[in-house]
Design a protein around this motif. Structure first.
Motif, PDB file in Angstrom:
ATOM      1  N   PHE A 197     -26.834  28.013  15.636  1.00 35.46           N
ATOM      2  CA  PHE A 197     -25.819  26.972  15.670  1.00 35.46           C
ATOM      3  C   PHE A 197     -26.344  25.675  15.086  1.00 35.46           C
ATOM      4  O   PHE A 197     -27.551  25.446  15.005  1.00 35.46           O
ATOM      5  N   ALA A 198     -25.390  24.866  14.657  1.00 36.75           N
ATOM      6  CA  ALA A 198     -25.688  23.533  14.144  1.00 36.75           C
ATOM      7  C   ALA A 198     -24.590  22.612  14.671  1.00 36.75           C
ATOM      8  O   ALA A 198     -23.444  23.036  14.835  1.00 36.75           O
ATOM      9  N   ALA A 199     -24.941  21.379  14.946  1.00 34.66           N
ATOM     10  CA  ALA A 199     -23.953  20.448  15.490  1.00 34.66           C
ATOM     11  C   ALA A 199     -24.226  19.035  15.002  1.00 34.66           C
ATOM     12  O   ALA A 199     -25.366  18.669  14.723  1.00 34.66           O
ATOM     13  N   ASN A 200     -23.155  18.277  14.890  1.00 37.83           N
ATOM     14  CA  ASN A 200     -23.247  16.849  14.648  1.00 37.83           C
ATOM     15  C   ASN A 200     -22.100  16.211  15.430  1.00 37.83           C
ATOM     16  O   ASN A 200     -21.350  16.928  16.088  1.00 37.83           O
ATOM     17  N   PRO A 201     -21.930  14.900  15.409  1.00 41.30           N
ATOM     18  CA  PRO A 201     -20.910  14.282  16.255  1.00 41.30           C
ATOM     19  C   PRO A 201     -19.465  14.724  15.993  1.00 41.30           C
ATOM     20  O   PRO A 201     -18.598  14.529  16.843  1.00 41.30           O
ATOM     21  N   VAL A 202     -19.166  15.332  14.851  1.00 42.64           N
ATOM     22  CA  VAL A 202     -17.779  15.716  14.571  1.00 42.64           C
ATOM     23  C   VAL A 202     -17.553  17.216  14.383  1.00 42.64           C
ATOM     24  O   VAL A 202     -16.417  17.666  14.318  1.00 42.64           O
ATOM     25  N   ARG A 203     -18.628  17.997  14.289  1.00 42.02           N
ATOM     26  CA  ARG A 203     -18.451  19.423  14.011  1.00 42.02           C
ATOM     27  C   ARG A 203     -19.557  20.255  14.640  1.00 42.02           C
ATOM     28  O   ARG A 203     -20.705  19.853  14.687  1.00 42.02           O
ATOM     29  N   VAL A 204     -19.176  21.450  15.101  1.00 41.27           N
ATOM     30  CA  VAL A 204     -20.127  22.430  15.618  1.00 41.27           C
ATOM     31  C   VAL A 204     -19.895  23.723  14.845  1.00 41.27           C
ATOM     32  O   VAL A 204     -18.753  24.157  14.677  1.00 41.27           O
ATOM     33  N   SER A 205     -20.977  24.324  14.373  1.00 42.65           N
ATOM     34  CA  SER A 205     -20.900  25.609  13.681  1.00 42.65           C
ATOM     35  C   SER A 205     -21.809  26.579  14.405  1.00 42.65           C
ATOM     36  O   SER A 205     -22.920  26.227  14.776  1.00 42.65           O
ATOM     37  N   PHE A 206     -21.323  27.813  14.603  1.00 39.49           N
ATOM     38  CA  PHE A 206     -22.213  28.804  15.181  1.00 39.49           C
ATOM     39  C   PHE A 206     -21.919  30.197  14.668  1.00 39.49           C
ATOM     40  O   PHE A 206     -20.825  30.500  14.208  1.00 39.49           O
ATOM     41  N   LEU A 207     -22.964  31.016  14.738  1.00 38.98           N
ATOM     42  CA  LEU A 207     -22.927  32.396  14.289  1.00 38.98           C
ATOM     43  C   LEU A 207     -23.013  33.291  15.517  1.00 38.98           C
ATOM     44  O   LEU A 207     -23.955  33.188  16.302  1.00 38.98           O
ATOM     45  N   LEU A 208     -22.021  34.152  15.675  1.00 39.25           N
ATOM     46  CA  LEU A 208     -21.978  35.085  16.806  1.00 39.25           C
ATOM     47  C   LEU A 208     -22.872  36.287  16.530  1.00 39.25           C
ATOM     48  O   LEU A 208     -23.244  36.529  15.381  1.00 39.25           O
ATOM     49  N   TRP A 246     -10.460  28.025  28.197  1.00 33.68           N
ATOM     50  CA  TRP A 246      -9.777  29.202  27.653  1.00 33.68           C
ATOM     51  C   TRP A 246     -10.442  30.505  28.061  1.00 33.68           C
ATOM     52  O   TRP A 246     -10.109  31.558  27.547  1.00 33.68           O
ATOM     53  N   ARG A 247     -11.397  30.426  28.975  1.00 36.10           N
ATOM     54  CA  ARG A 247     -12.085  31.612  29.512  1.00 36.10           C
ATOM     55  C   ARG A 247     -12.722  32.463  28.417  1.00 36.10           C
ATOM     56  O   ARG A 247     -12.670  33.697  28.465  1.00 36.10           O
ATOM     57  N   ILE A 248     -13.282  31.800  27.428  1.00 36.67           N
ATOM     58  CA  ILE A 248     -13.998  32.528  26.384  1.00 36.67           C
ATOM     59  C   ILE A 248     -15.294  33.078  26.955  1.00 36.67           C
ATOM     60  O   ILE A 248     -15.756  34.139  26.579  1.00 36.67           O
ATOM     61  N   GLY A 249     -15.857  32.380  27.887  1.00 34.61           N
ATOM     62  CA  GLY A 249     -17.030  32.876  28.592  1.00 34.61           C
ATOM     63  C   GLY A 249     -18.337  32.561  27.899  1.00 34.61           C
ATOM     64  O   GLY A 249     -18.388  32.166  26.740  1.00 34.61           O
ATOM     65  N   ASP A 250     -19.392  32.744  28.657  1.00 31.95           N
ATOM     66  CA  ASP A 250     -20.737  32.539  28.142  1.00 31.95           C
ATOM     67  C   ASP A 250     -21.131  33.770  27.337  1.00 31.95           C
ATOM     68  O   ASP A 250     -20.862  34.896  27.736  1.00 31.95           O
ATOM     69  N   HIS A 251     -21.732  33.551  26.193  1.00 37.91           N
ATOM     70  CA  HIS A 251     -22.132  34.658  25.329  1.00 37.91           C
ATOM     71  C   HIS A 251     -23.284  34.211  24.446  1.00 37.91           C
ATOM     72  O   HIS A 251     -23.504  33.022  24.243  1.00 37.91           O
ATOM     73  N   PRO A 252     -24.036  35.157  23.920  1.00 35.17           N
ATOM     74  CA  PRO A 252     -25.145  34.790  23.039  1.00 35.17           C
ATOM     75  C   PRO A 252     -24.634  34.208  21.721  1.00 35.17           C
ATOM     76  O   PRO A 252     -23.551  34.560  21.255  1.00 35.17           O
ATOM     77  N   ILE A 253     -25.411  33.325  21.160  1.00 30.61           N
ATOM     78  CA  ILE A 253     -25.144  32.753  19.842  1.00 30.61           C
ATOM     79  C   ILE A 253     -26.413  32.932  19.021  1.00 30.61           C
ATOM     80  O   ILE A 253     -27.506  32.600  19.484  1.00 30.61           O
TER      81      ILE A 253
END
Length: 116
Positions: free
Chosen positions: A27-38, A17-24
């Motif tokens: 973040f937290a991740a597990n096999p079913v969900r990813v959460s991140f703060l911009l 979707w061409r969101i592009g690389d950007h700072p985060i």
């Protein structure tokens, strides 16, 4: 499915979707969900992510001096993504970005912020 596979699907989604690389900020991740703060006040980047999620639910919280926008939705692979961005609470209250929101409301506020 592992956490690494989940992260790979998120990266592929961003590239597709061409969101592009950007700072985060965080973040937290597990096999079913990813959460991140911009990065703080990057509403435009928040909108890019929200625009390309299925079944998105957007909420705004601004009880104090610092508030945040939060979106939860699914990417094409079916994984759940949660994206948040911190903002000044007064900005969110003034623009009406509190409670349950539509993507259009957040997009309009982001355009006004850029124009100001």
């Amino acid at each position: 499915m592992t956490t690494v596979h989940t992260l790979l699907h998120v990266v592929e989604h961003a590239e597709r979707w061409r969101i592009g690389d950007h700072p985060i900020k965080q973040f937290a991740a597990n096999p079913v969900r990813v959460s991140f703060l911009l990065p703080d006040q990057h509403t435009d980047l928040f909108v890019k992510w929200a625009r390309h999620l299925d079944d998105e639910r957007i909420t705004g919280f601004a009880a104090g001096p610092i508030g945040h926008l939060h979106v939860r939705g699914r990417i094409l692979s079916g994984h759940t993504i949660e994206v948040s961005v911190l903002h000044e609470g007064q900005f969110l209250r003034t623009t009406g970005l509190v409670g349950a929101l539509t993507l259009g409301e957040v997009e309009q506020a982001a355009r006004k912020a850029v124009a100001a």
